[in-house]
Structures are given as structure tokens and as C-alpha cells.
Design a protein around this motif. Structure first.
Motif, short mmCIF file in Angstrom:
data_model
loop_
_atom_site.label_atom_id
_atom_site.label_comp_id
_atom_site.label_asym_id
_atom_site.label_seq_id
_atom_site.Cartn_x
_atom_site.Cartn_y
_atom_site.Cartn_z
N GLN A 1081 0.77 -1.20 -0.25
CA GLN A 1081 0.07 0.03 -0.16
C GLN A 1081 0.84 1.35 0.06
O GLN A 1081 0.39 2.38 -0.32
CB GLN A 1081 -0.87 0.02 1.28
CG GLN A 1081 -0.19 0.03 2.71
CD GLN A 1081 -1.25 -0.12 3.47
OE1 GLN A 1081 -2.27 -0.33 3.50
NE2 GLN A 1081 -0.74 0.43 4.85
N TYR A 1084 1.48 2.02 -3.57
CA TYR A 1084 0.33 2.48 -4.41
C TYR A 1084 0.12 4.05 -3.89
O TYR A 1084 -0.30 5.06 -4.76
CB TYR A 1084 -0.88 1.74 -3.90
CG TYR A 1084 -0.96 0.43 -4.82
CD1 TYR A 1084 -1.81 0.56 -5.99
CD2 TYR A 1084 -0.53 -0.72 -4.50
CE1 TYR A 1084 -1.82 -0.50 -7.06
CE2 TYR A 1084 -0.65 -1.90 -5.29
CZ TYR A 1084 -1.29 -1.79 -6.43
OH TYR A 1084 -1.66 -2.92 -7.05
N ALA A 1085 0.67 4.39 -2.72
CA ALA A 1085 0.47 5.87 -2.32
C ALA A 1085 1.17 6.78 -3.03
O ALA A 1085 0.60 7.85 -3.10
CB ALA A 1085 0.92 5.78 -0.63
N GLN A 1116 -6.28 -1.75 -3.88
CA GLN A 1116 -5.35 -0.54 -4.20
C GLN A 1116 -5.31 -0.12 -5.65
O GLN A 1116 -4.88 1.05 -6.01
CB GLN A 1116 -3.89 -0.81 -3.48
CG GLN A 1116 -3.75 -0.84 -1.98
CD GLN A 1116 -3.85 -2.26 -1.71
OE1 GLN A 1116 -3.98 -3.20 -2.44
NE2 GLN A 1116 -3.19 -2.56 -0.67
N GLU A 1119 -6.29 3.37 -6.88
CA GLU A 1119 -5.44 4.47 -7.16
C GLU A 1119 -4.89 4.60 -8.52
O GLU A 1119 -4.62 5.88 -8.94
CB GLU A 1119 -4.40 4.47 -6.22
CG GLU A 1119 -4.57 4.41 -4.70
CD GLU A 1119 -5.53 5.41 -4.14
OE1 GLU A 1119 -5.24 6.58 -4.82
OE2 GLU A 1119 -6.28 5.44 -3.28
N ARG A 1159 -14.32 2.40 -2.82
CA ARG A 1159 -13.00 3.37 -2.70
C ARG A 1159 -13.22 4.82 -3.16
O ARG A 1159 -13.12 5.60 -2.59
CB ARG A 1159 -11.80 2.74 -3.16
CG ARG A 1159 -11.29 1.53 -2.09
CD ARG A 1159 -10.05 0.87 -2.63
NE ARG A 1159 -9.70 -0.22 -1.95
CZ ARG A 1159 -8.75 -0.29 -0.91
NH1 ARG A 1159 -8.11 0.52 -0.43
NH2 ARG A 1159 -8.50 -1.55 -0.29
#
Length: 1387
Positions: A1081, A1084-1085, A1116, A1119, A1159
Motif C-alpha cells: 500500500q 500505491y500511495a 489499491q 489509485e 473506494r
């Protein structure tokens, strides 16, 4: 002779009793008697000549009656006899026709013979043609092209047909009309011949090349009948009829009509045929499928043959442009194109011709926007032909060019390809200088425009003021002057008039008085002028100007003043009456000529700039088409890029470079197109000698490589390598020229020297000796004493030397390596170590390639690099010590500058350490591992050879071992032990205390963990990159520093450090996936990083990891979906490519969609509804299976129950509307009515669901349409009145079925599977899992409803839920907060 032969309409009519003196067949011969009768016929022909037909007609007629039961040989004999009869008549008739003393009986006898012989020959020919056609169908060629020989027994009918036609042509060429009374040939005789001709035209092979003699014979025979025998109307009608039924005839009839008009002078037929086609209604053409195609093909081909004859009749055809048939619109546009190219072209057209040309161009231009794509495509092709023929007027270039650029965005692929071809034609035949760009043209245009303005101002200053003609002024003032004259002459104004007259003074003579009157009129003093005019008559009664005022009336006054006013204007001053001097006249003409030239120049520059801008716009659009999925469009785009490059268009090289990566295309056609394009542009030079060609080739390739990226150079290698592997005669000369440029024997720029050495490396891939034999030259020139002056040339030389290594060439056998004391490595180590203490921007790129080469080519490269690190570190320490001493001696030198220098040097040393560490690992896992495998293979092979003949026991053991080897056990064990050995070395030895690499690891960690102390950007960048390379060595090093690396990724202020960290962590994910998995994650951020370059790097790395199945695809991925609306187009295209590739994996996007929706519709994210709809529209386009649609409908409907806000309801409804709804999905939507029915009062929920019904209604079956209408009524009722107030029979039935008596629903109950029983039997709400996301409700066990599951649910249960459960949270939590806290404590 007492009887007449009448050609019958039907063959059987001749056996019936006819009229008076009409011939009737008396003796029908049986089939068995026909051969003997034919023999008699033949004997009679030899003895009596062609007139024997009068006696033996019954024999020929009998053959027609018994045609199907007669042997083929008899038919052949009969046909031959009849051809001889007609031929003999053609020979004997001319003398008779020229004779003036022919009797009536003799004329009748000859006429009967002509009619009888022609009738029998034509009918027999028709029957034989029918038999031949039937046999050609039965004996059609089978597989392999082998023909059945069953049809060869009849005859060679093709050659016989030609003889028949030639005989008829010879006969009808004679003026046999005189044989008939009053020269009126009966219609039945003409029809007999024409029917035979049209029967032959029905043959499907008539348009083939082999049938050309037959086709020409028919055309000429019909031409004779049209010209001499009044068959014009019949032919025109027959042409239309046959075109409707036989698809092979358009080209034949086009040739026929053209021949009849040109060779036979029957031009009226073209008008008749065109008129018949023009009169076809639009509805009629819509019904006739093949007929329309035939008509369209006919007029298109006819216009190509005789466009000048179609022009007078074009108005009839143009009406079809408004019709519904696109085929006819295409044909008419092609006709217009032919006329414009071949008739209405050139500068010699009169005004009517130019007007017609402009009208036709306007018509064509309108149909560039036709509603049918085929019409647009063909019109673009017509314009391409017009441009190639240079028939397009210059004034239309800009307008048509603009439309063509717009057509590049056409939905039709064929239209896009045609638009590209048209633009290429514009560039190839443009009248402007397209080598100049619009930027280059801007300054000349401004300069010449300013010059033109100056010239105009100068001429305006010299030119006299424009004077309005006296007649125009008089016409303007005449009405008001007449009113004034009448007012002055009225009796009431006599006293006033007398006073005014007394005031006006008359001049000395009448001329001066007239001038004064004219001046009064000019300044609008009409009353003064009138009074002076009256006074002047009394003063000058003899003057001619005032003589008419003897009787003062308004009309006489007006006439006098008109004469004075106009006369004063027409008689200028005497000086103005003189003709201008010749010198002044010539000066004026010269100035006007210069002004016109300048105006033409400015207009030319404006047109050139406009054209250049349009070309640049077209190039930018077509360059993007190089990567379309449609192969044919890519091929056209490649061809366009070649065209613009060949004509030297500005910025054309951009497309040529952009197409280069397509050499790796999986599509062989695209790859071949690119290779051929580069071969045509760069590898086929022009020149008188071989050396000139070689220089041109090298210049071409060098220009292409200037400022080229590394990817471009790699693509170019593929093409150059193919050239050097093709055995071209230019190879040796090209290599010689390249060495001359590199060594400086020929004066050349630094960039061209670098290009030369890189090209030598590409050549070495095909032939190693090109570089290997000149290795000393490379070392001395590029890596010698002057290496520090140009590290870029040194880097390119190292890349070239790499081309001879085994890693690049992928050669088998013993590895090719050089000893450590080779001159090459001496030069490299010296250049690297000396460069560590230098500030050169290009040293690092050189160092990386040099270390790579050492590990590829040197024996024991680890020892060599160890000494290199020692030497470099020692030099750096000495450099620091020297700079410290200088600082002590020289007081004005600041400490900051020395620290900065030391930081750069330290950064370069750390970069060297990282590079050595990386290539050391690569060397162990590639070179050492492969060498171990090679030696093991050689040992096993040698042992097998040394073994002698073994006993049975040994053979049995060998068989068992062979079985194990076949199962992969022995090989796997050996490879595992080798891999374990490599892993042990990496884990224990590479970073052991005695290894120099370990000494730098603490320094790297310290620099990376103390960004506040080490602030120099180059130092921190190099340290982070080097640390990531150290982490590749072993899992233990990776685990120890993974937290620090993610802290750097999160906290680094420089975008380049974050981008490098992402790339490094991607490599680490591939190498140690288990260690990196909990940190997914955090990777992905970075997709939401504020810097575009970091986002771009992140999406590129994640795309590779996901598509190679290194990273598991989870929620994720939402994103990445957000990047579909990224403001940077390139990042959005990368995200789109990610989902395009992901969609090729089974059900991947389908499994992810619920999580992505959850999301993205989260209120905390704050995404706008427009952005949400854009993203979902793209993602739902990948859902194509009905089963997936049905399952998603239920999933999304169930989520209405857990959605908390109106915005989430609207997002779910919009998602449902984006699905391509099928019947099964619609039924599922109805079944889930209670999930969303209480939300329908919201317009954002109601409108999307209503749009589903409108989509389903299109093309639906009646039963489904009724269900859709009923569902729409329910939706509308609930939306307008609310669910509580709707009492429908359906709801009543549902309530009765459910056993409830209530008719209203107050709220939507929570689903049964929305609650879970805890271990203690307590009910736990779904909402307890978190308020920030949707949760897929779990299925209830009590009501046994059919469970809808994703395909991935069968494999892993955890993917069913959109949110990761707490138990699945990674054990290793993100350490960024703790790490930063410790850092604060340390500082």
C-alpha cells in the motif's frame, strides 16, 4: 420465288400455318436422319453456293428443334456450315448490291437467304452458349485447380464464338438495307441478331481477359446495329436491363458505350443511358441491391473512359447526390472527380467552365462531411487523385487541407487512411516551400507585410484625393434642388426673391458667373444658385448657357443648372487638360507594378504559413496514430512519415523517430513496414560511387542518432544490425568511414564522433571483428589520456565494446573474457578513479557503463573492482586533505564551497559503490551460475564418453537414472545446489568484514537516515540509489533497511529521490517479494504524489509488477483508476494502458470493480461525480460477458443497503447504467427491487435507472419490451409519489406471496446477510467494520438464495470483500512514524 421468309418471334412459329406467301417448315427431319441431311446440305453448298439455304433450311431448323438429342459432332458440323453460308453471302452480296439492274425476285431470293442463314446461325449460337454455360457450372474446377475433362467433347466454343461474330460483322457491314422495301429493315431481324449478342454477354466470364476477342466482337456488332439499323433506343434499354441482373457487365458496357460514342459516332446513346439511370428514383435504387452497384460501377468506369461526353449529362446524375443510396453518391462523386481532372482543368477555361468547376468542387467538398463513411472515404480518394493530377486550384488548398486534417478524427478507419493518403498527396504536390516551419515563416511575413503597408501609405500620400463624379453629385442633389426651384418661383416669394437678386452680384462674364453658380450648388446653397442663374440671364441674354431661361420655369432652370454644374466638372483647368508626361506615366505604372508584386508576395507568404501550420497539425495527429491497434492505419501513418521526411517537411523527423520502437512490434506487418521505411530513408543512399553512398548513409544515421534517447538507440540497433547482416556491398566502406570519423581523420563534430562509435557497436553485433580487431584504437582514442575531457565519448566507446561480450551476443561455449592486465581495464580503472574527484556531469553515466563492461569482459572482475574502490577512496581522501590544507593557507576560501565539492565527490564514490554491488550480484547470478551449469554439462558429457559397454545391472541403473533425469530430479537437484551456493555467497561473503563493499554500507545508511545533516541533493540521491543496490545483495540487508527506504520514499523532498526509490523498490519486489508484500500500500500511495514525474514512474513500475504477477491485484488498484483522469495526458495514457493489459487476464477487472467503486465513492475521498463517471465508463467497457454483468448487477444492488449518503446511491445507480445490460442482468435488477426502491425519489438514482430501460428497449423482443415498459412505470411511480404511496398489483402480489398483509413499505430493512453472529451469539452489525467504505454483504445461510460469486471467489475467499479484514492486515506495520520519532530524538 412466291414466298417470303419472316423471322419468327418464337422458333416454333415456323411449323404453324402462316399467312399468304409466308414460309412454313414442311419437312422436319428426325435426329437420326440429320447427319445424312447435313451431308447433302454441305454438298449443295459446294455446288450451289449460299443460296442452297433456301432448300436446306428445314435441315437447320430440325437441328434447332431436336437440339438436346443431337450429338455434339452434328452440332459442330451444322455451325460450321452456317458460318460458311453467312460468309459466302458476305462475299457474293457486294456485287449484287452495287448493281442497278437487280430484279425484284432476285432481291427477294437474296433477302430470304440472308434472313434464313442469320436466323439459323443466331439461334444455334444461343443454344450452344446455353449448353456451354451449363457445362462450365457442372465441370467447375475443384480443389487443386484440376479441371474435369467431361466438357471437352463439345468443342472449343470460345474460338467458335469469334468465328460466328466475325461472320455476322462482315455481313452486316454491307449495306443490305437495300434488300428490304424502302430500306426498312424489319425489327424481328435486328432483334434476332441483338438477342444473340446479349445472350453471349450473359456469360460470367465475358469480362475476363481471355474473352477479350469475343467481347470486342460483340461490341462492334452491336455498334453496327446501332449506327446502321436503328438499334439505339433498344440498346440503351437493354444496357439498363442487363446491368440490373448481371454483375460482370458494368466494365463491359462502359467499354461498349465508349466505343459506340467514339468509333461509331453515336454520342446520343450516352445521353440515353445516363438519362435512364438518372431517372431511377431513390426508393427504387434502395430496393435493387446488385443493380445499384452495377449502375454505380458503370458510370464510374464510363467517366474514366469518356468524361467529356458525360459532362453535358451530369445534371441528370447529380440528383442522386441527394438520394439515400451511398453507392450512387460515391459513383457520382467519382464522375465529378474524373471531369475535374481531365476536362475542367488548366488555365484555359472560360468563365462558364470555371463556374462549373467551382460548383463541382463545392459539391465534392460537401460530401467530405457525408453521413455515410464509405462516401467520405471515396471522396477523400477522389481529392487525392485531383491533387496528384495537380488539378486543384490554389485558392482551395487551405480549405480542403483543413477538412482533411479534420477527417483524421473520423470514426471510420477507411476514412482515416484515405485522409492520410490525401495529406501525403498535398505534401508531395504542394506549390509552397514546405521545408520551412511556421516559426521560420513568421518573421519574413511580418517584414514583407510591413513593407507592403509602407508602400501603400507612400502611394496614398502621392495620389490625389478621390473626386466623386459630377453626374453622381447632380443625381444626389436633383430632388432637393427641384423643390427649391419651385419654391423660389412661387408668386408669394417674389418680394423675397427680388431682395436676394439685388444682393447677388453677377461676375464680369458668363463663364465666371457659371463657375460661381456651380460653387453654390456644391456647398448646398441652392436658393443663391437659382437666383444668380435668373439674374445672369438678364445680364447675359446672348450667352448659350443661359439662353434657355428666356422662359423661366423650374424645368428650364434645372436644365440650365445641370449644364453649368456638369460642364464645370467636365472642363477642368487648362493645365489639367494637358496630357501627363511620359516619364510620370511610366513612374506611376512602375509603382503600381511593385505594389502588386509586393501584395502577391505577402499573400504567398500567408498561404505558405497557413499550409505549414496545417501540415504541422497533421503531423502531430498522425504521429499518435503510429500506436493505434489497427494495423492498416499504422502502415499508412508510417508511409506518411516517410513521405514528409523525403520532402524535407519541417519537424518530420519526429514521426520517423516515434515509429522506431515499432521494430519490436508483435505484428509482423507493422515491423516490416517500419524496417522498410528506415531502409528507404537511411539505408538506400544515392551517389555516384560506393564511398559517396557510404558517406551519405553514415550522415543519415548520424543525424538520426543526434540527441536520441537510449530507447531510440536500442531500436535503431535492430535496423542497423539487419543492414550489417544483410551482406550489402556498402558494409566494408561504411565501417571504414565510421572509423575515420571516430578517430578524427576527417574533421567532424563531437556529436558525430559519438554517433560513429555507437554505430560501430551496432555493426559489431553482426560481426564481432569490427570492434575486436580495433580494440586498441578504441582505448587510445576514447579512453586514453584525454578521457577526462569527454566522458560522453568514453561512455559511448564502452557501450560499443560491450557489443562484443557474451552477454550481449548470447553466445554459447566457453566465455569470452580478457585478462585483468589488458590495456582496456587499465584505462577504465584510471578514468573511473580520476573522475571520482572531478565535478563532471557525465562521469556517472560513464562509470556505470564501465563497471558493467568490467564485469562482462574481465577475468575475476570482483578483484579488479575491489582495487578500483580502494584507489578511488584513497584519491578522495587525498583530495579532501588537499582541500583542507588549502583552506588553512588561503583564508578567503569558504568552508561551504569545499564541503560542497566534497559532497559531490563523496556522492560519486557512493554511486561507484552501489554500481559495483549491483553488478557483483548480477555477475554471480548470471555469469558464475551459467558457467557452473556449463562446466557441469561438460563433465557429465565427458563421463558418459569415458564409460565403456556396461553390464545389464549398470544398464538398469542407467535406465533408472535416465528416468529420474527425465523427471527433472537430477538436474533440479544440481541446479538447486548451485543456486544455494550463489545465495550463500551473497548472504555471507559479499558484505563480510574482509570485503571492501561492507565498509561503505554504514555510510550509506547514515546519509540516507540523516537528510537534515546531509542536504546536498546529489549526495542524498546517490546514497539512496546505492543503498537500494546494496539491498539487492541479500534478504537480510533488505530487511534491515526496508523501513529506511520507505521512509525515504515518503519523506524525501526531492522528486528524483522518490522516483528512484520507487524504481528500486520495484526491483526489490521482484527479488524479495515476501519481504516487500506488506508494504504494497505504500507503493500505491505514490500514485497520488503531487509531482507528475513521480506519479508517472510509480504507475510504470506498478504496471510491470502487476502484469508480471509479482504483485497481487487488490483494492489499491483504485489509485491507478484515479490516474485515468490525471491532468497529465501521458500519465492518463499509462493508466489506460494498465487497464487495457489487465483486461486480458481472466476476470481481473471484473473481480476488482466492487472494490474500486467502494473506494472511489467514499465520501472522504471527495471525488466529483463527473470524474467518477469518467473512470467507471472506462472500466465498465471491459465487462463484456453476460454472466459477469448479471453478477455485478446483484453486487451493486446489494450495496444500496449499506450505502449511507445520497452521493453513494447516485454513484451506484450510475455504475448500473454504465453496464451493457442484457436480459439476464435486467431480470436480476428486477429481483433486487427492494434494495433500491426506497432510493428512487432521488433524481440521481432515478435517471440512471431510467436510462437502462431506454437502452434495453432498442431492438428488444416484444416480451422483453413489455417487461421493460412495466419496470419503467414502476420506477416512475415510485419516483413521483414515493414508495409508501405506490400500491401496485405487483407489489400486492409480492406481499401476499411473502405472507404479509401490509401494502406499504416504510423503510428498507437491513439484509439478513448484513449481520453476523459472533461466537457468543450476539448480533454484530456490518457497520462496525468501519464507516469509511462499502462492505459486500455476506450471504445468509437461512434463505437458500442462489449465490452470485466472482470467478476469483472460488480460489480465494478474501477477495470477495471489498475491504481487507483486520485479520488480513500485514503483521509488519508501516514504520514511518516510529522512524521519524527516533530521528527527532537523535537530532
Amino acid at each position: 420465288m412466291s414466298w417470303d421468309f419472316f423471322v419468327p418471334v418464337c422458333v416454333g412459329d415456323l411449323v404453324k400455318s402462316g399467312g399468304i406467301n409466308q414460309y412454313v417448315v414442311q419437312d422436319l427431319v428426325s435426329p437420326k436422319q440429320l447427319p445424312s441431311q447435313l451431308s447433302k446440305f454441305k454438298a449443295a453448298l459446294r455446288s450451289q453456293g449460299p443460296m442452297c439455304i433456301l432448300e436446306h433450311f428445314d435441315t437447320g431448323y430440325s437441328l434447332l428443334q431436336h437440339f438436346n438429342s443431337v450429338d455434339p459432332g452434328v452440332k459442330e458440323d451444322a455451325l460450321e456450315l452456317l458460318v460458311q453460308v453467312v460468309g459466302s453471302l458476305s462475299t457474293s452480296l457486294p456485287a449484287l448490291l452495287m448493281s442497278t439492274s437487280i430484279s425484284a425476285s432476285e432481291r427477294k431470293e437474296k433477302l430470304n437467304a440472308v434472313k434464313m442463314s442469320v436466323f439459323l446461325l443466331c439461334k444455334l449460337t444461343e443454344n450452344l452458349e446455353s449448353v456451354s454455360y451449363r457445362q462450365s457450372i457442372v465441370t467447375a474446377p475443384g480443389k487443386g485447380g484440376k479441371k474435369n475433362k467431361a466438357g471437352e467433347g463439345l468443342m472449343q466454343w470460345d474460338s467458335e464464338r469469334e468465328k460466328v461474330l466475325q461472320a455476322l460483322i462482315q455481313l452486316l457491314q454491307l449495306d443490305i438495307r437495300s434488300l428490304w422495301n424502302l430500306s426498312l429493315v424489319e425489327e424481328e431481324f435486328i432483334s434476332c441478331v441483338t438477342c444473340c449478342c446479349y445472350k453471349l454477354l450473359e456469360n460470367p466470364t465475358i469480362s475476363h481477359v481471355k474473352s477479350k476477342p469475343t467481347r470486342d466482337g460483340i461490341i462492334h456488332l452491336l455498334g453496327l446495329l446501332i449506327k446502321k439499323y436503328n438499334h439505339l433506343l433498344g440498346a440503351s434499354v437493354k444496357v439498363i436491363q442487363l446491368l440490373q441482373h448481371f454483375e460482370q457487365l458494368p466494365s463491359v458496357f462502359a467499354q461498349a458505350v465508349s466505343t459506340w460514342c467514339t468509333e461509331y459516332g453515336v454520342k446520343a446513346i450516352i445521353g440515353e443511358v445516363i438519362r435512364e439511370i438518372g431517372q431511377k428514383s431513390s426508393e427504387e435504387l434502395a430496393r435493387e441491391g446488385s443493380g445499384v452497384k452495377a449502375f454505380a460501377s458503370f458510370i464510374s468506369e464510363l467517366s474514366a473512359l469518356v468524361p467529356e461526353l458525360i459532362l453535358p449529362n451530369i445534371s441528370v446524375l447529380i440528383t442522386h447526390l441527394e438520394g439515400e443510396s451511398p453507392t450512387m453518391r460515391v459513383a457520382v462523386c467519382e464522375v465529378l472527380g474524373e471531369i475535374l481532372v481531365r476536362v475542367l482543368c488548366g488555365d484555359g477555361l472560360d468563365e462558364a467552365g470555371k463556374a462549373g468547376r467551382d460548383r463541382f468542387f463545392d459539391t465534392l467538398q460537401e460530401h467530405l462531411h457525408d453521413t455515410h463513411s464509405h462516401v467520405r472515404t471515396r471522396v477523400l480518394q477522389v481529392y487525392a487523385r485531383i491533387v496528384n493530377s495537380k488539378a486543384l486550384p490554389l485558392c482551395r488548398y487551405s480549405e480542403v487541407m483543413e477538412i482533411a486534417v479534420g477527417r483524421l478524427m473520423d470514426k471510420s478507419i477507411n476514412a482515416v487512411k484515405s485522409a492520410i493518403q490525401l495529406l501525403a498527396a498535398f505534401i508531395a504536390h504542394n506549390p509552397y516551400s514546405c521545408k520551412l516551419s511556421s516559426a521560420d515563416l513568421k518573421k519574413p511575413l511580418e517584414k514583407e507585410s510591413a513593407k507592403l503597408s509602407e508602400m501603400k501609405e507612400k502611394l496614398q500620400g502621392k495620389a490625389p484625393v478621390a473626386v466623386i463624379k459630377a453626374s453622381e453629385l447632380w443625381a444626389a442633389m436633383e430632388p432637393e434642388l427641384l423643390v427649391t426651384a419651385r419654391a423660389v418661383l412661387e408668386p408669394t416669394n417674389e418680394e423675397e426673391a427680388e431682395q436676394d437678386v439685388e444682393e447677388e452680384k453677377v461676375e464680369d462674364d458668363d463663364r465666371a458667373t457659371a463657375v460661381k453658380i456651380a460653387q453654390y450648388l456644391r456647398v448646398n446653397k441652392y436658393r443663391n444658385a437659382i437666383q444668380l442663374c435668373i439674374t445672369a440671364h438678364s445680364c447675359f441674354p446672348e450667352s448659350e448657357m443661359f439662353a434657355s431661361l428666356s422662359n423661366v420655369t423650374p424645368e428650364n432652370l434645372m436644365d440650365t443648372m445641370a449644364l453649368i454644374f456638369k460642364g464645370s466638372e467636365d472642363d477642368p483647368e487648362p493645365s489639367e487638360n494637358l496630357p501627363p508626361t511620359p516619364q510620370k506615366k511610366e513612374d506611376k505604372e512602375g509603382e503600381d507594378g511593385e505594389l502588386k508584386k509586393q501584395e502577391m508576395l505577402v499573400q504567398y507568404l500567408k498561404d505558405t504559413e497557413t499550409f505549414s501550420l496545417q501540415v504541422e497539425s497533421a503531423i502531430s495527429v498522425i504521429n499518435t496514430m503510429l500506436y493505434w491497434k489497427t494495423t492498416s492505419v499504422v502502415q499508412e501513418a508510417v508511409q506518411f512519415c516517410v513521405t514528409v521526411c523525403e520532402f524535407g517537411v519541417a519537424n518530420s523527423i519526429s514521426g520517423v523517430r516515434r515509429m522506431l520502437p515499432l521494430v519490436w512490434s508483435a505484428d509482423a506487418a507493422i515491423k516490416d513496414a517500419v524496417v522498410q521505411a528506415y531502409r528507404r530513408l537511411y539505408l538506400n543512399p544515392q551517389g555516384d560511387s560506393t564511398r559517396t553512398k557510404a558517406h551519405t548513409l553514415v550522415d543519415n544515421l548520424s543525424e538520426l542518432m543526434l540527441d536520441a534517447s537510449l530507447g531510440t538507440i536500442q531500436c535503431l540497433e535492430e535496423i542497423v544490425q539487419e543492414f550489417f547482416g544483410s551482406g550489402s556491398i556498402l558494409q566494408s566502406t561504411v565501417v571504414q568511414v565510421l572509423w575515420e570519423r571516430f578517430t578524427g581523420k576527417r574533421e567532424t563534430s563531437v556529436l558525430h564522433r559519438r554517433a560513429a562509435v555507437l554505430l560501430l557497436g551496432m555493426a559489431a553485433r553482426a560481426e564481432r571483428e569490427v570492434v575486436l580487431s580495433n580494440l586498441d584504437t578504441l582505448c587510445s582514442v576514447a579512453l586514453g589520456e584525454k578521457v577526462t575531457e569527454d566522458f560522453l565519448l568514453a561512455r559511448d566507446a564502452v557501450i560499443t565494446i560491450c557489443s562484443i561480450t557474451d552477454h550481449v551476443r548470447q553466445s554459447k561455449g566457453a566465455p569470452f573474457r580478457l585478462p585483468q592486465d589488458h590495456q582496456l581495464f587499465t584505462c577504465l580503472t584510471q578514468a573511473i578513479s580520476e573522475g571520482v574527484v572531478m565535478e563532471d556531469l557525465y562521469w556517472q553515466s560513464f562509470m556505470e557503463q564501465a563497471v558493467r563492461l568490467i564485469y562482462f569482459l574481465a577475468e575475476s572482475p570482483d578483484q579488479l573492482c575491489s582495487r578500483l574502490l580502494q584507489r578511488s577512496a584513497r584519491l578522495l581522501l587525498d583530495h579532501i586533505a588537499e582541500s583542507g590544507e588549502v583552506n588553512k593557507d588561503v583564508g578567503h576560501i569558504q568552508d561551504e564551497s569545499s564541503e560542497q565539492v566534497n559532497s559531490v565527490c563523496l556522492a560519486q564514490l557512493l554511486a561507484l559503490c552501489g554500481s559495483v554491488a549491483f553488478w557483483q550480484v548480477s555477475h554471480l547470478e548470471r555469469s558464475v551460475s551459467s558457467e557452473l551449469r556449463r562446466r557441469r554439462g561438460e563433465t557429465e558429457e565427458r563421463e558418459e564418453k569415458e564409460k565403456g559397454p556396461a553390464s545389464k545391472a549398470k544398464q538398469q541403473a542407467a535406465n533408472e537414472s535416465a528416468m529420474e533425469e527425465e523427471l527433472g530430479l537430477i538436474g533440479a537437484t544440481a541446479e538447486d545446489s548451485e543456486a544455494e551456493l550463489i545465495r550463500t555467497i551473497c548472504e555471507t561473503e559479499l558484505l563480510a568484514e574482509e570485503n571492501l563493499l561492507s565498509a561503505f554500507l554504514p555510510l550509506l545508511v547514515r546519509v540516507c537516515s540523516s537528510p537534515g545533516h546531509y542536504t546536498h541533493p546529489q549526495l542524498t540521491t546517490a546514497a539512496c540509489l546505492a543503498l537500494s543496490q546494496y539491498m539487492m545483495i541479500s534478504p537480510s540487508v533488505c530487511e534491515e533497511n526496508i523501513r529506511l527506504m520507505f521512509t525515504v520514499l515518503e519523506r524525501a523532498t526531492l522528486p528524483v529521490i522518490r522516483a528512484n526509490a520507487i524504481i528500486a523498490l520495484g526491483d526489490l519486489t521482484v527479488r524479495f517479494p515476501n519481504i516487500l508484500e506488506p508494504w504494497t500500500q505504500n507503493l500505491y500511495a505514490r500514485l497520488s504524489d503531487e509531482v507528475p514525474s513521480v506519479r508517472q514512474t510509480t504507475v510504470t513500475v506498478l504496471t510491470q509488477l502487476v502484469l508480471k504477477d509479482v504483485l497481487k491485484v487488490k483494492g489499491q488498484v483504485s489509485e491507478v483508476a484515479v490516474l485515468l483522469i490525471d491532468p497529465e495526458p501521458h500519465i492518463a495514457s499509462l493508466a489506460l494502458n494498465f487497464f487495457n493489459e489487465l483486461s486480458t487476464k481472466d476476470n481481473a477487472i471484473y473481480n476488482l470493480l466492487p472494490d474500486i467503486i467502494s473506494r472511489l465513492s467514499d465520501p472522504e475521498r471527495g471525488m466529483s461525480s463527473e470524474d467518477f463517471n469518467t473512470i467507471m465508463k472506462q472500466l465498465f467497457s471491459y465487462i463484456t460477458k453476460e454472466r459477469q454483468t448479471e453478477s455485478l448487477v446483484e453486487k451493486l444492488c446489494q450495496r444500496f443497503r449499506t450505502a449511507k449518503t445520497e452521493r453513494q446511491w447516485c454513484d451506484l445507480a450510475m455504475s448500473l447504467s454504465l453496464l451493457s445490460m442484457c436480459e439476464r442482468g435486467f431480470k436480476r435488477l428486477q429481483e433486487c427491487w427492494e434494495c433500491y426502491s426506497d432510493k428512487l425519489t432521488e433524481s440521481g438514482v432515478y435517471q440512471p435507472l431510467l436510462s437502462i430501460t431506454s437502452k434495453l428497449r432498442r431492438g428488444a423482443k416484444p416480451q422483453l419490451k413489455a417487461q421493460v415498459d412495466e419496470f419503467e412505470k414502476r420506477l416512475t411511480a415510485v419516483h413521483t409519489r414515493g414508495l409508501e404511496n405506490v400500491e401496485s398489483p405487483e407489489l400486492d402480489e409480492e406481499n401476499q406471496r411473502g405472507g404479509t398483509a401490509d401494502k406499504t413499505v416504510t423503510r428498507t430493512p437491513l439484509p439478513t446477510r448484513g449481520r453476523q453472529k459472533s461466537k457468543r451469539g450476539q448480533t454484530k452489525s456490518v457497520s462496525s467494520q468501519g464507516d469509511d467504505s462499502f462492505v459486500t454483504p455476506r450471504a445468509s445461510r437461512r434463505p437458500k438464495k442462489p449465490a452470485i460469486t466472482f470467478s476469483s471467489d472460488e480460489e480465494e475467499e478474501d477477495e470477495e470483500d471489498a475491504v481487507m479484514a483486520e485479520s488480513e492486515t500485514p503483521k509488519v506495520t508501516t514504520p514511518i512514524a516510529r522512524t521519524s520519532r527516533r530521528a527527532r530524538l537523535r537530532n
